[in-house]
Design an enzyme around this catalytic site. Sequence first.
Site, mmCIF file in Angstrom:
data_model
loop_
_atom_site.group_PDB
_atom_site.id
_atom_site.type_symbol
_atom_site.label_atom_id
_atom_site.label_comp_id
_atom_site.label_asym_id
_atom_site.label_seq_id
_atom_site.Cartn_x
_atom_site.Cartn_y
_atom_site.Cartn_z
ATOM 1 N N LYS A 99 46.368 51.414 73.572
ATOM 2 C CA LYS A 99 45.810 51.930 72.321
ATOM 3 C C LYS A 99 46.530 51.237 71.169
ATOM 4 C CE LYS A 99 45.598 55.738 69.149
ATOM 5 N NZ LYS A 99 46.262 56.976 68.719
ATOM 6 N N GLY A 148 47.591 64.027 62.111
ATOM 7 C CA GLY A 148 48.381 65.249 62.024
ATOM 8 C C GLY A 148 47.986 66.192 60.914
ATOM 9 N N ALA A 156 42.572 61.421 65.553
ATOM 10 C CA ALA A 156 43.347 61.869 64.394
ATOM 11 C C ALA A 156 42.559 62.818 63.498
ATOM 12 C CB ALA A 156 43.845 60.695 63.552
ATOM 13 N N GLY A 157 43.227 63.903 63.097
ATOM 14 C CA GLY A 157 42.672 64.832 62.123
ATOM 15 C C GLY A 157 42.110 66.120 62.677
ATOM 16 N N ASN A 161 46.741 65.086 69.569
ATOM 17 C CA ASN A 161 48.093 65.460 69.957
ATOM 18 C C ASN A 161 48.587 66.636 69.122
ATOM 19 O OD1 ASN A 161 51.315 63.695 70.191
ATOM 20 N ND2 ASN A 161 50.690 65.651 70.984
#
Length: 270
Positions: free
Chosen positions: A112, A173, A199-200, A221
């Site tokens: 990635k 995040g 993301a987000g 994550n």
Amino acid sequence: MNALTASRLDTASDPLIIAGKTYRSRLLTGTGKFKDLDETGSATAAGGAEIVTIAIRRSNIGQNPGEPNLLDVLPPSRYTILPNTAGCYTAEDAVRTCRLARELLDGHRLVKLEVLGDPKTLFPDVIATLAAAETLVKDGFDVMVYTSDDPILAKRLEEMGCVAVMPLAAPIGSGLGIQNRYNLLEIVENAKVPIIVDAGVGTASDAAIAMELGCDGVLMNSAIAGARDPVLMAHAMKLAVEAGRAAFRAGRIPRKRYASASSPLDGTIG
């Protein structure tokens, strides 16, 4: 339930295919920010993820003998390890990190790529991302690439040879959820490789929306690791991704301004 119906409901009949490998789960998870390795392993299992990202510059996968090894709880025999270049701010650092991962993981090709533009927003540096992607593809890597939600850029990365394009939903995040669903729709509708929101995402409904838009998967994550109960949130995300994908395949009804009776009035008594 007849065989046709059972087939439609079985995730195995609708696989995610990345770099020629088939996966049943469309939820990809990260391995950072958990309180310990036990929680990492438990949350990953609860989410049903088959692909897990590992930040090579922040995680021990054997380069530090004698320290806890992430691969002890996430063995490559069970999971597809996705080394990522988190923390890299130049194309050169990202390429170097991918080559280190390949060495540590015995020739592993799937990576990635992310090249960040600044530490405040963690938005991608798209110019450096393009340069690093070009180098890595030529070097034989299977590149899954984190990028902005720019449809033109997403297409360029696909044409360059990236095996998956991973547009952000919002800053890394942030938990803000999908901020520009129209850009994501444009990316999805013009793609010939998997589009995975990266993301987000903040909660299960964000993941469901991404899948309802037609995205092929969601990577997260912080939304899991930062939850009050990470294991339970991972389970919720698993269900949300499955529900969103099923809704996309089923096809939603059109939006209308006014009511439409569920039961037709024609032919009623009276």
